[in-house]
Design a protein around this motif. Structure first.
Motif, PDB file in Angstrom:
ATOM      1  N   ILE A  24      -0.435   2.310   1.392  1.00 57.00           N
ATOM      2  CA  ILE A  24      -1.013   1.234   0.739  1.00 57.00           C
ATOM      3  C   ILE A  24      -2.192   0.782   1.777  1.00 57.00           C
ATOM      4  N   ALA A  25      -3.379   0.797   1.152  1.00 51.45           N
ATOM      5  CA  ALA A  25      -4.428   0.507   1.947  1.00 51.45           C
ATOM      6  C   ALA A  25      -4.532  -1.140   1.938  1.00 51.45           C
ATOM      7  N   LEU A  26      -4.645  -1.664   3.102  1.00 54.11           N
ATOM      8  CA  LEU A  26      -4.749  -3.292   3.245  1.00 54.11           C
ATOM      9  C   LEU A  26      -5.936  -3.344   4.146  1.00 54.11           C
ATOM     10  N   ARG A  27      -6.659  -4.204   4.315  1.00 53.88           N
ATOM     11  CA  ARG A  27      -7.667  -4.816   5.257  1.00 53.88           C
ATOM     12  C   ARG A  27      -7.216  -4.976   6.661  1.00 53.88           C
ATOM     13  N   GLY A  28      -7.984  -4.448   7.623  1.00 56.04           N
ATOM     14  CA  GLY A  28      -7.840  -4.943   8.968  1.00 56.04           C
ATOM     15  C   GLY A  28      -6.206  -4.709   9.499  1.00 56.04           C
ATOM     16  N   ALA A  86       1.931  -7.134  -1.547  1.00 54.16           N
ATOM     17  CA  ALA A  86       1.737  -5.861  -2.249  1.00 54.16           C
ATOM     18  C   ALA A  86       3.025  -5.769  -3.340  1.00 54.16           C
ATOM     19  N   ASP A  87       2.699  -5.763  -4.621  1.00 52.41           N
ATOM     20  CA  ASP A  87       3.796  -5.489  -5.874  1.00 52.41           C
ATOM     21  C   ASP A  87       4.125  -4.228  -5.970  1.00 52.41           C
ATOM     22  N   LEU A  88       4.905  -3.724  -5.428  1.00 48.72           N
ATOM     23  CA  LEU A  88       5.383  -2.238  -5.318  1.00 48.72           C
ATOM     24  C   LEU A  88       5.684  -1.366  -6.740  1.00 48.72           C
ATOM     25  N   ALA A  89       6.020  -2.647  -7.699  1.00 51.58           N
ATOM     26  CA  ALA A  89       6.242  -2.202  -8.999  1.00 51.58           C
ATOM     27  C   ALA A  89       5.008  -2.070  -9.899  1.00 51.58           C
ATOM     28  N   GLY A  90       3.911  -2.975  -9.732  1.00 54.44           N
ATOM     29  CA  GLY A  90       2.881  -2.719 -10.417  1.00 54.44           C
ATOM     30  C   GLY A  90       1.581  -2.517  -9.577  1.00 54.44           C
ATOM     31  N   ALA A 106       5.418  -7.855   1.658  1.00 53.81           N
ATOM     32  CA  ALA A 106       4.686  -8.847   2.417  1.00 53.81           C
ATOM     33  C   ALA A 106       4.427  -8.135   3.874  1.00 53.81           C
ATOM     34  N   VAL A 107       3.221  -8.265   4.152  1.00 51.22           N
ATOM     35  CA  VAL A 107       2.314  -7.698   5.483  1.00 51.22           C
ATOM     36  C   VAL A 107       1.685  -8.875   5.955  1.00 51.22           C
ATOM     37  N   ALA A 108       2.103  -9.327   7.136  1.00 54.24           N
ATOM     38  CA  ALA A 108       1.189 -10.301   7.926  1.00 54.24           C
ATOM     39  C   ALA A 108      -0.331  -9.763   8.300  1.00 54.24           C
ATOM     40  N   ASN A 109      -1.378 -10.400   8.487  1.00 55.14           N
ATOM     41  CA  ASN A 109      -2.417  -9.780   9.074  1.00 55.14           C
ATOM     42  C   ASN A 109      -2.927 -10.558  10.264  1.00 55.14           C
TER      43      ASN A 109
END
Lengths: 321, 342
Positions: B175-179, B205-209, B194-197
């Protein structure tokens, strides 16, 4: 109590490891945790020697100069959990490292800032080769520019005349750093450790050169330093706005900035910056009858002295906006 | 609270070292993993004395409960160690010169994962050889298993890597996420990750949608994340009080952030949701511990860990007990009624 961290940088073969081994083996009563890139080069059995894989990350603001060392954030954060097991931390960079991401890590990561304080950037330069290294690329230049202490090592390999020429050359790249000539890094460790060079409240005490007045030097490596002075008190809000805009738009080229300002208050206003980052603090009080003045220094590439001078002058109280 | 400052149902301890984490073992013991390389064990939350086990040459950097009781620890001596309930310890892996920084255990099996730098290793069981899942684009900054144990997530710079173990062969997705991404946490249904930044937001990230939302509005890095037992609320640290995200907003594009019980001159460092009820514990940078009632979005002060930053909080699986620790080694165990009635 934040843990002091000394950054030890320098070109390949300059003598960083020699200095590091001296610090770790001499009887100075201090205990160090050490972050190194070449794990095997330290000849000391120390459980607090940590190998780092340099990971430079860009921040999300889109600015290519706003970079931090992700590995350092993790390592310093973990070392901070063992506070009490050591007195200070030494971070050795790779020979080709740009010190900026290392320095910026201390200011851009709040957890690193809370746990550690950047004490100084010490650059070891090989006196016999530094001229060629400066001509070869920006790495050696950047390492000198960010230093607050330069150890001109292997001086015994040069004649007195050659050494004088090299000293002059190094001084032109960074006239604001203290320069110590050494052989096999035989410098007094008191001169290297606990310098508190990034403590803004000590800015005046450690850099009297800042008070030498307006000047600009352009060097053949493209690095220029512009020194600005004003005897008229500055408008604090206007100066902060000007500096903020300057660093936002030109911060990529401005490697370092610092200054001591008279804003017509009881105390000096001091600032320092690395690329787009800057921090302000309140400095020493002005003594009664003391001549007040504002000084600022910018070191970078392609600096427009005229624009800087005009912008600085426009920050004066009462100047037309 | 009694006249002598004691709180009935709450015990305080001082283990003299930074508490990296705390947890309840499957056998009911309480474990505090410490930065001096040792583990302090309370045979039960109300016991009068602690046992101490020196497991690592350096600091313990990560810990996780073992399926049959006891715990796993990873350290900056490069060792993965299992401490059994009887006090015996065994080395499960050794990576000389490296740090083992993150551990995760499957909620439904005996699978274990550990991260060291860029490398993630998967152990199908404690007795099995570790499988190197390969190098991440950058060092792992957190690991988590999904509630059904089928997915393993690793956070790193630029996103999160997911390994799917549910099929015959392991598949990998990114999953591409910023930073710089930090702590990853699955919600109890497994739908959200949920991923802290690093830069003061949380990626949801909604893994279903497939949609990813950035949840902003933080004063500091939201390093501690958890989902309420009801799965409709994401709790994070990073502000001056509790920060709750209401995920169950029909028709709304973004979850609603609700901050409550804000305190002056401090910030929340740790948050732990109760496993069964809409209740959470929050720990703060100046040592205070609050208990929150999530339905009412209100919290009450419980006690202070001698003004030292709260670094760890945990609940027992049955939700009857809680434990926590601080940067100085001051720790507590508490009964749920004592927390709610303090």
């Amino acid at each position: 109590m934040r843990i002091p961290v000394t950054i030890l940088t320098g070109y390949l073969g300059a003598g960083k490891t020699t200095l590091l081994n001296r610090i770790l083996t001499e009887n100075h009563g201090r205990r160090f945790a050490v972050v190194v890139n070449e794990f095997g080069e330290i000849g000391v059995d120390n459980e607090l020697v940590v190998g780092a894989d340099e990971e430079i990350f860009e921040m999300n603001n889109g600015c290519v100069c706003c970079t931090v060392r992700g590995d350092l954030m993790r390592i310093l954060g973990s070392l901070a959990k063992r506070r009490g097991a050591f007195d200070a931390i030494l971070v050795e960079t790779t020979g080709l490292a740009d010190p900026a991401p290392v320095i910026q890590t201390f200011y851009m990561d709040e957890d690193t800032f809370d746990a550690c304080t950047l004490d100084s950037v010490v650059t070891v330069a090989d006196a016999a080769n530094i001229e060629a290294q400066l001509a070869r690329g920006h790495e050696a230049v950047d390492q000198l520019v960010y230093a607050d202490l330069i150890i001109l090592n292997k001086a015994d390999l040069l004649t007195a005349a050659e050494l004088a020429r090299v000293q002059f050359r190094v001084n032109t790249v960074n006239p604001y750093a203290r320069l110590i000539v050494a052989e096999r890094c035989n410098v007094g460790l008191d001169a290297v450790l606990e310098r508190k060079s990034f403590d803004l409240t000590r800015l005046l005490a450690i850099e009297p050169e800042l008070l030498t007045g307006d000047a600009a030097h352009v060097h053949d490596d493209g690095i220029a330093d512009v020194s600005l002075a004003s005897g008229v008190p500055l408008d604090e809000d206007r100066f902060k706005a000007w500096l903020g805009e300057l660093l936002r738009t030109k911060g990529q080229d401005i490697l370092r900035s610092k200054g001591i300002l008279d804003v017509a208050g009881a105390r000096r206003l001091v600032f320092q910056g690395v690329h787009m980052f800057s921090e302000f603090s309140t400095g020493r009080p002005w003594n009664e009858g003391e001549k007040r003045a504002s000084k600022a220094v910018f070191i970078g590439r392609g600096l427009d002295r005229q624009a800087l001078t005009a912008g600085f002058a426009a920050c004066a109280k009462g100047a037309k906006a | 609270m009694s006249d002598d400052g004691q709180i009935e149902g709450v015990s305080f301890w001082n283990f003299g070292a930074h508490v990296n984490g705390c947890l309840f073992g499957a056998e009911g013991a309480v474990y505090f993993a410490l930065a001096d390389g040792s583990v302090a064990r309370l045979a039960d939350p109300a016991c009068a004395s602690a046992d101490r086990y020196g497991l690592h040459g350096g600091a313990i950097l990560c810990q996780a409960p073992a399926p049959d009781g006891g715990l796993f620890t990873g350290g900056d001596d490069g060792r993965l160690v299992q401490l059994a309930p009887n006090g015996e310890s065994v080395d499960l892996a050794s990576l000389p010169g490296r740090w083992i920084e993150h551990l995760a255990v499957s909620p439904v099996s005996s699978a274990l994962a550990m991260a060291s730098g860029k490398n993630v290793f998967f152990f199908p069981g404690p007795d099995a050889e570790g499988i190197d899942l390969g190098a991440l684009p950058s060092a792992a900054s957190g690991l988590a298993f999904s509630p059904d144990g089928g997915l393993l997530a690793a956070a790193h710079y630029g996103g999160a890597t997911l390994w799917d173990f549910s099929g015959e062969s392991t598949s990998l997705a990114r999953i591409a996420l910023r930073g710089l991404c930090l702590t990853p946490v699955f919600d109890p249904t497994g739908r959200y990750l949920a991923v802290a930044n690093q830069e003061k937001f949380v990626s949801l990230a909604d893994l279903a949608g497939g949609a990813v939302r950035e949840l902003t509005g933080y004063a500091r890095k939201p390093l501690s994340l958890c989902f309420a037992a009801t799965a409709d609320t994401l709790l994070t640290s990073g502000n001056s009080g509790f920060t709750a995200w209401d995920l169950d907003r029909e028709g709304a594009d973004l979850p609603l952030q609700i901050q409550f019980a804000q305190q002056e001159e401090t910030h929340q460092t740790t948050v732990a949701a109760h496993p069964l009820f809409p209740v959470a514990l929050g720990g703060f940078s100046e040592g205070s511990v609050f208990v929150a009632e999530l339905t009412a979005k209100a919290a009450i002060y419980v006690f202070n860990l001698e003004a030292h930053k709260v670094t760890a909080l945990a609940w027992s699986a049955d939700g009857l007990h809680a434990c926590g620790g601080s940067a100085s080694g001051v720790c507590f165990t508490a009964l749920l009624p004592a927390l709610l009635g303090a």
